[in-house]
Design an enzyme around this catalytic site. Sequence first.
Site, PDB file in Angstrom:
ATOM      1  N   ILE A 135       0.374   4.637  43.969  1.00 25.70           N
ATOM      2  CA  ILE A 135       1.483   3.767  44.381  1.00 25.70           C
ATOM      3  C   ILE A 135       2.846   4.408  44.192  1.00 25.70           C
ATOM      4  O   ILE A 135       3.850   3.871  44.634  1.00 25.70           O
ATOM      5  CB  ILE A 135       1.467   2.404  43.633  1.00 25.70           C
ATOM      6  CG1 ILE A 135       1.365   2.601  42.124  1.00 25.70           C
ATOM      7  CG2 ILE A 135       0.397   1.497  44.176  1.00 25.70           C
ATOM      8  CD1 ILE A 135       1.526   1.299  41.332  1.00 25.70           C
ATOM      9  N   ASP A 191      18.089   4.226  28.944  1.00 22.73           N
ATOM     10  CA  ASP A 191      17.989   4.632  30.351  1.00 22.73           C
ATOM     11  C   ASP A 191      17.952   3.398  31.262  1.00 22.73           C
ATOM     12  O   ASP A 191      17.124   3.309  32.171  1.00 22.73           O
ATOM     13  CB  ASP A 191      16.767   5.531  30.549  1.00 22.73           C
ATOM     14  CG  ASP A 191      16.939   6.485  31.730  1.00 22.73           C
ATOM     15  OD1 ASP A 191      18.074   6.634  32.234  1.00 22.73           O
ATOM     16  OD2 ASP A 191      15.926   7.086  32.153  1.00 22.73           O
ATOM     17  N   GLY A 229       6.862  10.056  40.360  1.00 20.03           N
ATOM     18  CA  GLY A 229       8.182  10.161  39.728  1.00 20.03           C
ATOM     19  C   GLY A 229       8.271  11.396  38.875  1.00 20.03           C
ATOM     20  O   GLY A 229       7.382  12.264  38.929  1.00 20.03           O
ATOM     21  N   GLY A 230       9.333  11.493  38.098  1.00 20.24           N
ATOM     22  CA  GLY A 230       9.532  12.638  37.225  1.00 20.24           C
ATOM     23  C   GLY A 230       8.376  12.789  36.244  1.00 20.24           C
ATOM     24  O   GLY A 230       8.003  13.901  35.865  1.00 20.24           O
ATOM     25  N   PHE A 231       7.796  11.681  35.835  1.00 23.73           N
ATOM     26  CA  PHE A 231       6.716  11.693  34.847  1.00 23.73           C
ATOM     27  C   PHE A 231       5.408  12.179  35.441  1.00 23.73           C
ATOM     28  O   PHE A 231       4.650  12.909  34.817  1.00 23.73           O
ATOM     29  CB  PHE A 231       6.548  10.278  34.301  1.00 23.73           C
ATOM     30  CG  PHE A 231       5.418  10.107  33.322  1.00 23.73           C
ATOM     31  CD1 PHE A 231       5.436  10.750  32.099  1.00 23.73           C
ATOM     32  CD2 PHE A 231       4.339   9.290  33.622  1.00 23.73           C
ATOM     33  CE1 PHE A 231       4.393  10.586  31.189  1.00 23.73           C
ATOM     34  CE2 PHE A 231       3.302   9.115  32.713  1.00 23.73           C
ATOM     35  CZ  PHE A 231       3.330   9.764  31.504  1.00 23.73           C
ATOM     36  N   GLY A 232       5.153  11.790  36.662  1.00 24.10           N
ATOM     37  CA  GLY A 232       3.882  12.154  37.285  1.00 24.10           C
ATOM     38  C   GLY A 232       3.527  11.174  38.383  1.00 24.10           C
ATOM     39  O   GLY A 232       4.401  10.651  39.065  1.00 24.10           O
TER      40      GLY A 232
HETATM   41  N1  LIG Z   1       4.434  -0.778  36.362  1.00 23.56           N
HETATM   42  C1  LIG Z   1       4.503  -0.502  37.651  1.00 23.56           C
HETATM   43  N2  LIG Z   1       4.079  -1.368  38.579  1.00 23.56           N
HETATM   44  C2  LIG Z   1       4.162  -1.086  39.898  1.00 23.56           C
HETATM   45  N3  LIG Z   1       4.663   0.050  40.399  1.00 23.56           N
HETATM   46  C3  LIG Z   1       5.120   0.960  39.523  1.00 23.56           C
HETATM   47  C4  LIG Z   1       5.058   0.751  38.116  1.00 23.56           C
HETATM   48  N4  LIG Z   1       5.597   1.830  37.507  1.00 23.56           N
HETATM   49  C5  LIG Z   1       5.964   2.660  38.481  1.00 23.56           C
HETATM   50  N5  LIG Z   1       5.684   2.164  39.696  1.00 23.56           N
HETATM   51  C6  LIG Z   1       5.958   2.771  41.013  1.00 23.56           C
HETATM   52  O1  LIG Z   1       5.811   4.165  40.911  1.00 23.56           O
HETATM   53  C7  LIG Z   1       7.031   4.836  41.260  1.00 23.56           C
HETATM   54  C8  LIG Z   1       7.215   6.040  40.357  1.00 23.56           C
HETATM   55  O2  LIG Z   1       7.436   5.580  39.040  1.00 23.56           O
HETATM   56  P1  LIG Z   1       7.802   6.538  37.837  1.00 23.56           P
HETATM   57  O3  LIG Z   1       8.039   5.693  36.675  1.00 23.56           O
HETATM   58  O4  LIG Z   1       6.795   7.588  37.648  1.00 23.56           O
HETATM   59  O5  LIG Z   1       9.016   7.347  38.320  1.00 23.56           O
HETATM   60  P2  LIG Z   1      10.516   7.142  38.804  1.00 23.56           P
HETATM   61  O6  LIG Z   1      11.202   6.038  38.088  1.00 23.56           O
HETATM   62  O7  LIG Z   1      10.535   7.067  40.290  1.00 23.56           O
HETATM   63  O8  LIG Z   1      11.141   8.512  38.412  1.00 23.56           O
HETATM   64  P3  LIG Z   1      11.645   9.094  37.041  1.00 23.56           P
HETATM   65  O9  LIG Z   1      10.439   9.333  36.214  1.00 23.56           O
HETATM   66  O10 LIG Z   1      12.289  10.340  37.459  1.00 23.56           O
HETATM   67  O11 LIG Z   1      12.596   8.086  36.421  1.00 23.56           O
HETATM   68  C9  LIG Z   1       8.127   3.784  41.091  1.00 23.56           C
HETATM   69  O12 LIG Z   1       9.198   4.040  41.939  1.00 23.56           O
HETATM   70  C10 LIG Z   1       7.404   2.489  41.437  1.00 23.56           C
HETATM   71  O13 LIG Z   1       7.441   2.276  42.834  1.00 23.56           O
END
Ligand SMILES: Nc1ncnc2c1ncn2[C@@H]1O[C@H](COP(=O)(O)OP(=O)(O)OP(=O)(O)O)[C@@H](O)[C@H]1O
Length: 371
Positions: free
Chosen positions: A84, A204, A87-90
């Site tokens: 779904i 953050d 992001g930076g984490f994976g």
């Molecule tokens: N708990 C969750 N429920 C539903 N979707 C999620 C959830 N966490 C993350 N996502 C989806 O996954 C995407 C990537 O999330 P992630 O937390 O890895 O990174 P990010 O916020 O886009 O980037 P960064 O790690 O650089 O801040 C989000 O933009 C969101 O659409």
Amino acid sequence: MNAARSVADALVSCFTPPEPEKNSSNTFNDSSASSSGSRQRRNSNQSIYGSSNGSTHSREPGSVKFTMEEILKATKNFSPSFKIGQGGFGTVYKGHLEDGTMVAIKRAKKIVYDKHLGVEFQSEVKTLARVEHLNLVRFYGFLEHEDERILVVEYVAKGTLREHLDCVNGDILDFASRLDIAIDVAHAVTYLHMYTDHPIIHRDIKSSNILLTENLRAKVADFGFARLAADSESGATHVSTQVKGTAGYLDPEYLKTYQLTEKSDVYSFGVLLVELITGRRPIEPKREIKERMTARWAMKKFLNGDAITTLDPRLVRSPANNFAMEKIFELSLQCLAPHRKNRPTMRKCAEILWSIRKDYNELSTSDEIQE
Ligand SMILES: Nc1ncnc2c1ncn2[C@@H]1O[C@H](COP(=O)(O)OP(=O)(O)OP(=O)(O)O)[C@@H](O)[C@H]1O
């Protein structure tokens, strides 16, 4: 949202001057999460995994371990159809636990996983396990096994606030929803600052770390940078620490002094309020110079009596919206005060926003009657 960040992400969006952490009380040592340990069944996890109203006091931080088998089952072996987000984490996957609970499974990129990011992962696990609030993404557990780092958290269906402000799904977030979201975030952060066993600073707060539910209620996510606040009983006023956070949201006093307090979250919240009103990102590099730093531009317009020109063009100009916009900008200005002592507490922000919402609702009703 991240427990760890890629090098590129860190360069683009985070300031991390080469100052060592001076007061790190956040180290989480989970030596039991070895390969055999991570295969053990969760022991005292019922309060998180099995019930919806378990007390935070009965939880031992980090005790909720998932096995690789459970994760593989939940995600159908990390099937691309379950992915779904990225992001930076994976990579983030949607998954179903055995009891049918829908979860988000965040799998750290192996190439970005190193010792430093490992500390962030452990910090996020430790913080997530301490907290429980309707407006915080709920934590189900984690897996730390060989080079795998996985977080299992509540699935929040409607994506990030930033996506909504960008209208990625075509729907415009109306003014009333934006006000509700601001209040939800203020509640979540007030809870972190005031109602946990030990105050927590999120560090953050930003629109891409706020997830929205089907009903457009907000849940704050991403505790990768969270820190315990100074222990006020011991007379400490701040913790000294490396600067972490995201460009555009960072408290200038924290940037200058490396002194972190709850008021750094209040500053970021002030930036978020401006983002909600204008729809713009905190930094808009493609605009002319005087409009690039959104908060500075909007506050200047507000002080010149010209706030209306900064209102998100997608929002209706109505007496209720105009009134609430002015009031929210008044609050933003206080949150964005250069010195933390002049900023309100997050609880005060919540109280001010409740009062704005009350007046807003009354005005909206009278707008409707006149139409
Ligand atoms: N708990 C969750 N429920 C539903 N979707 C999620 C959830 N966490 C993350 N996502 C989806 O996954 C995407 C990537 O999330 P992630 O937390 O890895 O990174 P990010 O916020 O886009 O980037 P960064 O790690 O650089 O801040 C989000 O933009 C969101 O659409």
